[in-house]
Design an enzyme around this catalytic site. Sequence first.
Site, PDB file in Angstrom:
ATOM      1  N   ASP A   1      -5.463   2.425   1.598  1.00 21.77           N
ATOM      2  CA  ASP A   1      -4.897   2.899   2.695  1.00 21.77           C
ATOM      3  C   ASP A   1      -3.696   3.512   2.625  1.00 21.77           C
ATOM      4  O   ASP A   1      -3.069   4.249   1.637  1.00 21.77           O
ATOM      5  CB  ASP A   1      -4.365   1.544   3.511  1.00 21.77           C
ATOM      6  CG  ASP A   1      -3.526   0.946   3.535  1.00 21.77           C
ATOM      7  OD1 ASP A   1      -2.993   1.153   1.834  1.00 21.77           O
ATOM      8  OD2 ASP A   1      -3.328  -0.277   3.923  1.00 21.77           O
ATOM      9  N   ASP A   2      -3.163   4.027   3.671  1.00 18.84           N
ATOM     10  CA  ASP A   2      -1.692   4.947   3.498  1.00 18.84           C
ATOM     11  C   ASP A   2      -0.425   3.934   2.881  1.00 18.84           C
ATOM     12  O   ASP A   2       0.650   4.901   3.547  1.00 18.84           O
ATOM     13  CB  ASP A   2      -1.509   6.365   4.199  1.00 18.84           C
ATOM     14  CG  ASP A   2      -2.524   7.072   4.986  1.00 18.84           C
ATOM     15  OD1 ASP A   2      -2.678   7.020   3.654  1.00 18.84           O
ATOM     16  OD2 ASP A   2      -3.068   6.914   5.465  1.00 18.84           O
TER      17      ASP A   2
END
Length: 666
Positions: free
Chosen positions: A532-533
């Site tokens: 994910d970020d």
Amino acid sequence: MVKSDEKVYPPPDDVVSSAHIQGKEYSELYRQSIENPDVFWSLQANKLLTWNKKWRSDTAICAYNFDTSLGPINIRWFEGSELNLCYNAVDRHVEAGYGDRVAFYWEGNDVEQDGKMTYQELQNLVCQISNYLKSVGIKKGDDVTIYMPMIPELPAAMLACARIGAVHSVVFAGFSAESLASRIQDSKPRLVVTATGSKRGPKEIPLKPIVDEALDICSKQGHMVEKCLVYDHHQAVSKESVNFHSGRDVWWQDAVLTQSTSCPVERMDAEAPLFKLYTSGSTGKPKAVLHTTAGYAVGAAATFKYVFDYKPGDIYWCTADCGWITGHSYVTYGPLFSCASQVLFEGVPTWPDAGRCWQIVDKLKVTIFYTAPTAIRALNAKGDSYVTKYSRSSLRLLGSVGEPINPEAWRWYYEVVGNSRCPIMDTWWQTETGAHMITPLVGSTPLKPGSATLPFFGVEPCICDEKGNEIHGEGEGLLMIKRPWPSIMRTVAGNHDRFEKTYFGMFKGMYFTGDGCRRDSDGYYWIIGRVDDVINVSGHRIGTAEVESALVGHPACAEAAVVPVEHAIKGQAIYAFVTLMEGYSHPPQDPTLKEALIGAVRKAIGAIATPDFIHWAPGLPKTRSGKIMRRILRKIAGKEEESLGDISTLADPSVVETLIALRENS
Ligand code: WTA
């Protein structure tokens, strides 16, 4: 990453024969923990902790729903039970006659600063803090924010909260005033605990002024913190050098040390909230991960005992700060549940030189040492002589946590630090999981450098492709967990919806870890990293969205996109693409702008989020619908443009070439 057919390190015979879990016992117990969790966890809960009231025996030991289509996500362990975690960490050991045992060996930043606190002294102090908290009206269920350096008063303050049923929220004392303010604003405590300051390496770090600023921000936003309890940590920063707001501020030495040293413990329900800990996610502001009482305690106690193979006589040292989950589970709670003696270190591993850790290991005869790969790589880079100068003969077990450990760092840790004698426990877990999830056990698991190896008891991992199909046997994909374990988080405080979406919205009925993972032909797990970020900088989670919003907060910045880039010591570093406002050129004329943008991030988040690179970007690669293609930015940041892949879907493919050309000017 090494292939699974490279060197395997079986547990040494002498280690096996003395370990809590030996050889094949692991697989038998693991099978039982999955097939018959009631029997397995009842036994562990009885063995590891002291209960005021046992859990109900007429229902399952864990009641849960992991599937949003059936209703809200809901997890309850040991229902009907009552216990107090402070009592379990402190009082019961004193009652059992261990009051003289050292709980904390404190090592200050400078070599000559040290101290000791026995279990009896810890009990006295915890009671005094609890009595102070009660005297100002803090009661069961109330929030308390703690912003302190690594001194024994920090875990003591956490335990005092647990004693009276208050919910602690420790904020790492490296976060900026704005970060602290947003956490205070979110949980709205009436009281904040802090210290004058700290010293780390050559730097004096005043903490009280940061709290003053944070409380100012909060009061402007409508939340008045009534009391600020300040420990005068004069060895680092003197009382005279900080401001005192009469009415609100109270000196610890006056208010706490004058209280009675006895204070009753609250009986707490199994699912009573224990603490909140803020952690970064893909989007928005950091979320308040909420842990509760019984399950968390069983998870922390069981993993501490079995993973570190703790036995009386061990001297344990975890280098993590209590501001992170590792400091919660493996400084404050896990070790104290076992009545362990442990080291608390306020300084940094490279001060006064890179031999400091090994000097402390020899001085205190440390047997178990737990740290992060970033520290191992930083020390490795300084050369072996800082290590070999010390004997380290007391060490018997090493641990690693926070990010994947690269095999080179693993081997250096094993061969040089541990003299090829000490097995390394590479523990994969998360703030959300509360305790170790995938980890070797010293007496049963052959080690492969770079692999966290096998699941802990009760943990059922699975690997899925992007569509949610489970991959059996060897394969690579998203790491999911199929059922609850005792120390799983229960919610995002104040936002259950976000909890459900983040962790249970990926695939039906499973917890999503946010990590990519490979399983080899021996069933060993190899964590690849976040999908994910979230950027893992020196083992600390930083959300790209938080850094971007800090950059955009600067008046010269029109748009920002942040990606991770490989870094030899930190693992990952922060790489920011910045588009400036109309009228600015890329690169800008003003040579100070870069520093100003970096300063904006440090102010909004803290020094740990400092971007290593600012890349001037007149345009960002976007799809026709305006979505930034981070995949492309990662490649440009990593100088891997030969593998850019298809860029024809970009609204303007020419931005890619412009960015590559500008890299050298950034
Ligand atoms: C990463 C820290 C590989 C992972 C306890 C996870 C690891 C995130 C390991 C959680 C490990 C932690 N091997 N990766 N041994 N330990 N991670 O919440 O990406 O600060 O999702 O908890 O760190 O970070 P957190």
